[in-house]
Design a protein around this motif. Sequence first.
Motif, short mmCIF file in Angstrom:
data_model
loop_
_atom_site.label_atom_id
_atom_site.label_comp_id
_atom_site.label_asym_id
_atom_site.label_seq_id
_atom_site.Cartn_x
_atom_site.Cartn_y
_atom_site.Cartn_z
N ALA B 164 1.60 36.57 46.00
CA ALA B 164 1.28 37.18 44.72
C ALA B 164 0.37 36.24 43.95
CB ALA B 164 2.56 37.44 43.92
N MET B 225 7.87 40.76 42.47
CA MET B 225 8.06 39.34 42.67
C MET B 225 8.82 39.00 43.94
SD MET B 225 6.21 38.47 40.43
CE MET B 225 6.37 36.81 40.99
N CYS B 230 3.99 32.55 45.02
CA CYS B 230 3.49 33.08 43.76
C CYS B 230 2.47 32.08 43.22
CB CYS B 230 4.67 33.24 42.81
SG CYS B 230 4.19 33.39 41.11
N GLN B 232 0.23 31.18 40.40
CA GLN B 232 -0.02 31.41 38.97
C GLN B 232 -1.34 30.73 38.58
OE1 GLN B 232 0.15 33.03 36.25
NE2 GLN B 232 2.19 32.57 35.40
N PHE B 264 12.81 36.82 40.83
CA PHE B 264 12.22 36.34 42.07
C PHE B 264 13.23 36.33 43.20
CE2 PHE B 264 8.15 33.97 40.91
CZ PHE B 264 7.95 34.72 39.78
N THR B 268 10.98 32.00 46.63
CA THR B 268 9.56 32.12 46.26
C THR B 268 9.02 30.79 45.76
OG1 THR B 268 9.81 34.45 45.67
CG2 THR B 268 7.91 33.29 44.75
#
Lengths: 336, 336, 336
Positions: B164, B225, B230, B232, B264, B268
């Motif tokens: 993500a 999620m 992930c 960011q 999450f 993750t």
Amino acid sequence: MSIFTGNHILSVSQFDRDAIERVFSVAESMEPYAKRQKRTTVLDGAILGNLFFEPSTRTRVSFGTAFNLLGGEVRETTGMANSALAKGESLYDTARVLSGYSDIIAMRHPAAGSVAEFAEGSRVPVLNGGDGANEHPTQALLDLFTIKRELQFNNKTIDGLHIAMIGDLRYGRTVHSLSKLLCLFKNVRFTLISPKELAMPDYILSAIEDAGHSLKVTDQLEGNMDADICYQTRIQEERFPSQDEANKYRGKFRLNQSIYTRHFQSKTVIMHPLPRDSRMEANELDNDLNLNPNLAIFRQTDNGVLVRMALFALTLGVEDLVSQYEKPVIWYSNKS
Amino acid sequence: MSIFTGNHILSVSQFDRDAIERVFSVAESMEPYAKRQKRTTVLDGAILGNLFFEPSTRTRVSFGTAFNLLGGEVRETTGMANSALAKGESLYDTARVLSGYSDIIAMRHPAAGSVAEFAEGSRVPVLNGGDGANEHPTQALLDLFTIKRELQFNNKTIDGLHIAMIGDLRYGRTVHSLSKLLCLFKNVRFTLISPKELAMPDYILSAIEDAGHSLKVTDQLEGNMDADICYQTRIQEERFPSQDEANKYRGKFRLNQSIYTRHFQSKTVIMHPLPRDSRMEANELDNDLNLNPNLAIFRQTDNGVLVRMALFALTLGVEDLVSQYEKPVIWYSNKS
Amino acid sequence: MSIFTGNHILSVSQFDRDAIERVFSVAESMEPYAKRQKRTTVLDGAILGNLFFEPSTRTRVSFGTAFNLLGGEVRETTGMANSALAKGESLYDTARVLSGYSDIIAMRHPAAGSVAEFAEGSRVPVLNGGDGANEHPTQALLDLFTIKRELQFNNKTIDGLHIAMIGDLRYGRTVHSLSKLLCLFKNVRFTLISPKELAMPDYILSAIEDAGHSLKVTDQLEGNMDADICYQTRIQEERFPSQDEANKYRGKFRLNQSIYTRHFQSKTVIMHPLPRDSRMEANELDNDLNLNPNLAIFRQTDNGVLVRMALFALTLGVEDLVSQYEKPVIWYSNKS
């Protein structure tokens, strides 16, 4: 391995008398390398992160040189204008990241407390190279180390020392830190000479008295110059209400060779944290003192290299290995 | 000798899957040296020209450290205000001259295309350390290398990864480059989460689809999620029409420990190119995540050293000689 | 040990013909190291203080590289804005302190005479890296060394040389210093080509005549291009009363490949102190000359490393020890 290994050096208050004597003993053992009589590569492959978020040429170069003299490499950062810190990164994040790039960090930063905050995020030992008005422990240690060495010439020790501190004793970070360290020793006699407006803060006076030392506070230079060490400080014009006041001050607390000859005992050692301002006519420490063998100001900066070498060796746990990685020095040097 | 020897590293588009795997394999082999378990001097005598015409403390120091860890020396130039470039010298001339002073060059410059132009005049390999909005290939490689290593803990591979990407996907150079590299792998699932105004550019979306990857585009964090990684990105206030808009954005795409726990999957991994701004109350990545073992942001910067060591070793043709120039490390380190 | 050992290099006037030939002979012996055919660590453990109080990327990096190539370390200071000098410290004090941190110093400073003043306080040899309008002796030496090497290809020597100097001969520090050095040789023919307003100063003309050299002064390029060496200088717009004047000048003294082919003898070597300004259309030295094998401008900067290595080796007394500290070079280099 010692109590220093892997630890930060943030404040003079970390040091007891044993610790100071250990630092000084290791510093003495560094002299053959600093004088280029021998070369050591004990820190070959180690990297110093020299982080000067506030400029200070001599402190920065002194740290870097000390690390090079032990065989290590130096990666340097100067200024803060364009750094991640300026973009709002926390000291913790900066410390986590930059400590991944080195084995030890020397850091200067304008904000009081910033180096200790940085140290919390750092994964390697941090040496405080000055955090604003707060602390500058390596300067205090090199001052005290210089006092010890100068006294040795006259078979004296720090125990029993008579020191005169002159000038701006209110804002001068160096005289505060040095006074704190002297409180770890015995029978020190302090003569504190300053205008009343720039007198030593009460908490330092209390510490001196609590240590059982003798203390004289005065605003007169004359008649008070029988000290072993005379520690002169910088004249900062902006501290005074008017130019007239500043001129009066300079007239009263200035040192030059003629004053030295008239008022000082013949072996009084003169120290100063440098730089001294040479633009004015009546300086706090005139250039005509340069030929006076008791002017110790350049021995102070030389000693700074020894003290910083000692702190690097101790925090990285190699203080007993230095001589095992020796080589001869083959190039010309007049330091030896 | 390899396909890298003597060549520039200018763009992620130079890399095919074999090349990436070679870089990563060499990067893995650098870990004992980066962790100070051993010392190598394979690049003893080699000089890195570290040319940062635009400031970037962490990238600059990371390159310099990587070169020192291989035994080389670093000559550094920062800023451009007073350089010959500012006096109208062409990048070609600057490159011809400065490449005479080093064995390899790492360069950052604010203008897109400038590093490639410089490389044409250079007589030594040039590594692009970021040329404005254009490329920053070592960042993309360290991001992908981090993904590979983080997945390994869970017995997963980049093939089959679910990633993500969150935040400013329009202007964020790092997510573009990382996406391009991921197109060299198989069965990657992309979840792209951003406000519509900051959506991933169409040409990247096309590349993802052309690679046969699965793609979901959304402006909702919640319910999306379940990714392995992930990624960011930085909140840049100035991208938004008003403070209200920016606040709304921060409310929607912010991550902290409580959001992590609620939404999450337990493993993750959180990544971020850094720096993150810690001045605001509602950060894109709150400090309370610092204790979360899945926060990989500082492992990313550590991995950057390994990847840069690998690129130096490969371009200078010593990747197979590193262990022949080993020494023990004798100073204290808590990295190992 | 030689006449150089432990001494400063402040001015071209220190050099007689023997001294120059010694420097050049040592510089030649440095080539295998500069070309990375071999590595030497003769200065292992020595520290260069590279003090650039005025910015000059190429001179600074050239000194640093030269020192690294001999195995030494470099501690660098750039800028003056925040230095102790800016706070009023005397050059003497700065020199006393900083010379305690290194084995040799290379220094650039904007004020004429400042480097010599600094050298009086320094406890280690100081190499002048440029003190304003005054001196830049290493540039003059590298220019003369380049002339010697370029002539060698054609079995010529500096004795008997024909040199044309073109452009701003009034303010150009490099052509003054080079002319002084050429006065130590025999039968040199000078053709000085400049607008009358920018003519060579009388004291240099006198020195040339006193040396028994032949001299032609003209403001015409055409018909005067049969020299062995053509030393072009920088066009400085601000020297001219108007833009029209500057344009006229550029039209008259510009060099490009078509002018070269039409007017020059086939082997005339083109030199220039760099940087050249590439922003204008009609440059003093057009880029289309880059493919001309007689364009020696980048060989000049390469030769600068050899000359600076020689000066370091000579002042530190290791010129005869260099090859005793040799190692093979194992990384890829296209310099050799």
